[in-house]
Design an enzyme around this catalytic site. Structure first.
Site, PDB file in Angstrom:
ATOM      1  N   ASP A 423      65.233  40.522  72.415  1.00 22.78           N
ATOM      2  CA  ASP A 423      65.579  41.636  71.531  1.00 22.78           C
ATOM      3  C   ASP A 423      66.951  41.353  70.934  1.00 22.78           C
ATOM      4  OD1 ASP A 423      66.362  44.063  70.400  1.00 22.78           O
ATOM      5  OD2 ASP A 423      65.356  45.264  71.940  1.00 22.78           O
ATOM      6  N   HIS A 424      66.989  41.159  69.622  1.00 22.11           N
ATOM      7  CA  HIS A 424      68.251  40.780  68.975  1.00 22.11           C
ATOM      8  C   HIS A 424      69.276  41.897  69.014  1.00 22.11           C
ATOM      9  CE1 HIS A 424      70.369  37.681  66.949  1.00 22.11           C
ATOM     10  NE2 HIS A 424      69.327  37.120  66.366  1.00 22.11           N
ATOM     11  N   ARG A 425      68.883  43.096  69.389  1.00 17.99           N
ATOM     12  CA  ARG A 425      69.845  44.195  69.506  1.00 17.99           C
ATOM     13  C   ARG A 425      70.771  44.021  70.699  1.00 17.99           C
ATOM     14  NH1 ARG A 425      65.780  49.205  69.647  1.00 17.99           N
ATOM     15  NH2 ARG A 425      64.858  47.739  71.161  1.00 17.99           N
TER      16      ARG A 425
END
Length: 453
Positions: A423-425
């Site tokens: 998850d790039h968050r």
């Protein structure tokens, strides 16, 4: 209704599908463990039901005789709806007295009323097209479900023309549906009673533009439908999780080829004549856990309500496993506290439980990161879908012999591919790459990695 018959009804208890926790609102009946007429005690297992999480064996809260099963295998039952009806011992004793000397009473139509002269009336069957009100006992069809009788009546199907495919010749819903589907086909010399489910073929009449398709033909393509399979509660839950993952998580994927020769050799060295030693997956799991402790960004979740990134103090390592029910990912709780042998024991236990459909709801839902050994399917790589609400999943491809450059020379080595979807968050590519490189280095130099753990 006679006074004695009313007394039976008053002594009947209906078991409603209980709240199975985890916010589950329904369950599918997998199979009945009892049948109408069986005598059960309190806590006798009566049915296996499948929730969105696992298969659960339900015990009876009542003692007595099974009067009615409210649904066939494959039926989805909402929480709070009737599951089965049990006559308590008092009612059961009276029923046995009524049956004494009367011969068999067929399932689904209750007991036969007695007349003032002591002679019993013949069973009355109503609501079935083409059936006389008074029929001989020998011709009354075996039907339990009132829904099946209603389906037959609405479809104009004579139940006496059918041979049931259920236990002991029981007529179930699919028998009536097959008969209705057969009648919708072009004229045929075959009667519904001669049709078995496997013999029914879809209509050969294709659909035309602007017209509905004939039963069994898909309107857009004009092709026959091979089969339709209702989604189980488990499959619905998988669909919801994966759809939510794709909709909410801005994912990215990174991968690396790894020389796992030393890892395979280490696995072989741990095996003795009396001890099989920990398996390859346990060794991999040990390094993955160590990597997550070093890079906790990948071991957490996104609290969207509070706009916070949460990291866990510890690892519940999920293991993707293919079963007869579909893909599940049970987790090893507190995996960071276990030795490699401890991880191996838990992997074997969870694998056996998954195969038997005995995983608990907690085991299926409390994972914080997932390790997916898709190499067991004979493939090299995969861009997996993150198991929401987790934020990353690591996949391991098959280990095969390939040419590899070692000290400037080409050699045959045991190669595999690791792929990390994250998850790039929760982190940028640098952190994800560092975690992946840590695990890859441990695979390539396991002895050194173990010395540092």
């Amino acid at each position: 209704m006679s006074e004695r018959s009313e007394r039976i009804i008053k002594h009947s208890n209906t078991f409603l599908l209980p709240d199975l926790g985890e916010g589950l609102t329904e369950a599918e009946i997998v199979r009945w463990l009892v049948k109408v007429g069986d005598v059960v005690a309190v806590d006798t297992p009566i049915a296996e039901v499948e929730t969105a999480k696992s298969i659960v064996e339900l015990p009876s809260p009542y003692a007595g005789v099974i009067e009615e099963l409210h649904g066939e295998p494959g039926t989805t039952v909402p929480v709070g709806s009737p599951l089965l009806t049990v006559a308590d011992p008092a009612g059961a004793a009276y029923r046995a007295e009524e049956r004494a000397g009367s011969g068999n009473v067929l399932v689904g139509y209750g007991t036969v009323e007695s007349t003032g002269s002591g002679r019993r009336r013949k069973p009355r069957v109503s609501g079935v097209s083409g059936v006389s009100e008074n029929v001989s006992v020998a011709r009354v069809p075996l039907v339990i479900s009132p829904l099946v009788r209603r389906l037959a009546r609405d479809g104009g199907v004579d139940l006496h023309e059918l041979t049931g495919s259920g236990p002991d010749g029981l007529i179930v819903r699919r028998d009536v549906e097959h008969a209705i589907a057969f009648r919708a086909q072009p004229a045929s010399e075959v009667r519904p009673s001669e049709v078995r489910p496997s013999a029914i073929q879809p209509s050969a009449v294709p659909a035309t533009a602007g017209q509905p398709a004939v039963a069994g033909v898909e309107a857009r393509t004009g092709l026959h439908e091979l089969r339709r399979t209702p989604m189980s509660g488990f499959r619905k839950a998988v669909v919801a999780t994966l759809t939510r993952s794709r909709a909410e998580i801005p994912e990215a994927t990174t991968w690396v080829d790894v020389d796992a020769t030393a890892l395979v050799e280490l696995r072989a060295s741990l095996r003795t004549a009396t001890d099989p030693g920990p398996g390859l997956l346990a060794l991999m799991a040990r390094f993955v856990v160590a990597g997550l402790l070093k890079y906790p960004e990948l071991n957490g979740y996104v609290d969207t309500g509070r706009e916070e990134l949460v990291q866990y103090d510890g690892v519940n390592l999920g293991l993707a496993a293919q079963t007869g029910r579909g893909l599940v990912a049970p987790a090893i709780g507190n995996a960071h506290t276990l030795t490699t042998r401890g991880l191996d024991a838990e992997i074997r236990r969870l694998t056996a439980s998954a195969r038997d459909g005995r995983l608990t709801q907690q085991e299926l839902t409390f994972g914080t990161f997932t390790l997916n050994n898709y190499g067991s399917f004979g493939v090299d790589g995969s861009a997996a879908i993150i198991n929401h609400p987790q934020v990353a999943i690591l996949g391991v491809g098959r280990i095969i012999d390939r040419p590899w450059v070692v000290d400037g020379e080409i050699a045959v080595r045991k190669l595999t591919q690791l792929s990390l979807v994250f998850d790039h968050r929760v982190c940028d590519g640098g952190t994800a790459a560092a975690f992946l490189r840590f695990v890859a280095d441990a695979f390539e130099n396991p002895a050194t990695a173990f010395a540092d753990l």
